[in-house]
Design a protein around this motif. Structure first.
Motif, short mmCIF file in Angstrom:
data_model
loop_
_atom_site.label_atom_id
_atom_site.label_comp_id
_atom_site.label_asym_id
_atom_site.label_seq_id
_atom_site.Cartn_x
_atom_site.Cartn_y
_atom_site.Cartn_z
N ILE A 55 -31.40 12.83 35.31
CA ILE A 55 -32.32 11.82 35.85
C ILE A 55 -31.58 10.99 36.90
N ASP B 168 -41.29 3.90 35.85
CA ASP B 168 -40.07 4.55 36.32
C ASP B 168 -39.31 3.55 37.19
N THR C 214 -35.04 2.27 38.52
CA THR C 214 -33.60 2.53 38.61
C THR C 214 -32.91 1.18 38.43
N CYS D 268 -34.77 -2.58 38.68
CA CYS D 268 -35.12 -3.14 37.36
C CYS D 268 -35.05 -4.67 37.35
N SER E 256 -36.60 3.15 25.85
CA SER E 256 -37.62 2.79 26.83
C SER E 256 -37.23 1.47 27.49
N THR F 12 -43.25 -0.84 31.53
CA THR F 12 -42.86 0.53 31.22
C THR F 12 -43.23 1.43 32.41
N PRO G 130 -29.69 5.70 33.98
CA PRO G 130 -30.99 6.14 33.44
C PRO G 130 -30.80 6.99 32.19
N PHE H 71 -35.67 9.84 30.55
CA PHE H 71 -36.68 9.80 31.62
C PHE H 71 -36.33 8.66 32.56
N SER H 72 -37.04 8.57 33.66
CA SER H 72 -36.83 7.46 34.60
C SER H 72 -37.34 6.15 34.04
N SER H 73 -38.11 6.23 32.95
CA SER H 73 -38.58 5.01 32.27
C SER H 73 -37.71 4.68 31.07
N TYR H 74 -36.53 5.32 30.97
CA TYR H 74 -35.56 5.06 29.92
C TYR H 74 -34.24 4.62 30.56
#
Length: 286
Positions: free
Chosen positions: A181, A137, A139, A143, A268, A135, A246, A249-252
């Motif tokens: 994002i 940030d 892209t 990933c 997430s 979890t 994205p 958030f950048s973590s989504y």
């Protein structure tokens, strides 16, 4: 022996004897009348109000089994003749979760056709994978799902000869259209996920629409790998599949839900129950 002698033998008077005879005749008449007027038996009623049917006569012989006709799937179109909207087969991947019978042919939806190439999207959600293992940030460029698609999946699903037909595609990784994002750097990929812009281009263009054509059933194998799906209603069996853009958030990362809604908020990146619909451009000529 006379009536009087029988009466005297039993010690009863004449009047008593006559009463006994009349009583016996009355009883006999009531019995006969009751038998003639008896109603036919009625079916029993259960406490729930259901009527228990009368037993029927046994049927001799073996009855013919009921035959259930299963729908015949439409045959896949030959790739060289495929047009937008057709279904084609290319490559193979475990889908019925029975490894003993080998991998099954992958079915692909033809989303686009141009310059001698077909844009293909898997008809079913083939596997359950996290967008990113941690979890953080990320892209599309960074990933772990991108790495898995272009390595493990690519080499598992396609033979060397099939790989020669898969084009290397330059992808524009757009920002989230609602939250801004950043989508990160453009990338070059053989296998990829659709972006939210591509989903709206090739399916219903309304981001608020619950578009059934966007839905994808999960395979038995994907379910065994942890994929989640609804069990009831019209959306039963549909997976929640990743897009590469994205999210909030950048973590989504964005995803299409069980009802075909393109979620710009997304999930997430470490969500384990979401599923994967790979996409790629196929060269009709190597």
């Amino acid at each position: 022996m006379t009536k009087d002698s029988r009466r005297k033998k039993h010690g009863i008077s004449k009047r008593q004897y006559i009463c006994v005879v009349l009583l016996m005749m009355a009883v006999l008449l009531v019995a006969v009348a009751g038998g003639c007027s008896q109603k036919p038996s009625e079916p029993a009623v259960t406490p729930t109000g259901e009527v228990t049917p009368e037993p029927t006569e046994a049927v001799t012989g073996t009855p013919e089994p009921t035959k259930v006709s299963e729908p015949t799937p439409e045959p896949a179109v030959e790739i060289s003749k495929a047009q937008v909207g057709d279904t084609v087969q290319f490559g193979s991947y475990e889908q019925d979760n029975d490894t003993e019978n080998g991998a099954e042919a992958i079915e692909w939806l033809v989303l686009d056709k141009q310059d001698g190439k077909l844009l293909l999207l898997s008809k079913y959600a083939l596997d359950s994978k996290r967008y990113n293992e941690d979890t953080i940030d990320v892209t599309w460029e960074t990933c772990t799902l991108r790495s898995w698609l272009n390595d493990t999946f690519y080499n598992t699903a396609f033979s060397t000869a099939e790989q020669e037909h898969i084009a290397v595609t330059k992808l524009e990784n757009e920002d989230n259209p609602e939250f801004g994002i950043e989508g990160g750097n453009d990338t070059e990929d053989k296998i990829f996920l659709l972006s939210i812009g591509e989903v709206l281009k090739y399916f219903d263009s309304d981001p608020e629409a619950y578009d059934r054509t966007r839905c994808a059933k999960i395979t038995a194998y994907a379910k065994a790998q942890g994929a989640s799906s609804l069990v009831d209603g019209e959306a039963a069996g549909n997976g929640f599949w990743w897009m590469r853009s994205p999210g909030l958030f950048s973590s989504y990362a964005t995803a299409v839900d069980n009802y075909g809604y393109a979620h710009r908020t997304g999930s997430s990146v470490d969500t384990g129950a979401n599923v994967v619909r790979p996409a790629f451009w196929l060269n009709l000529e190597p």
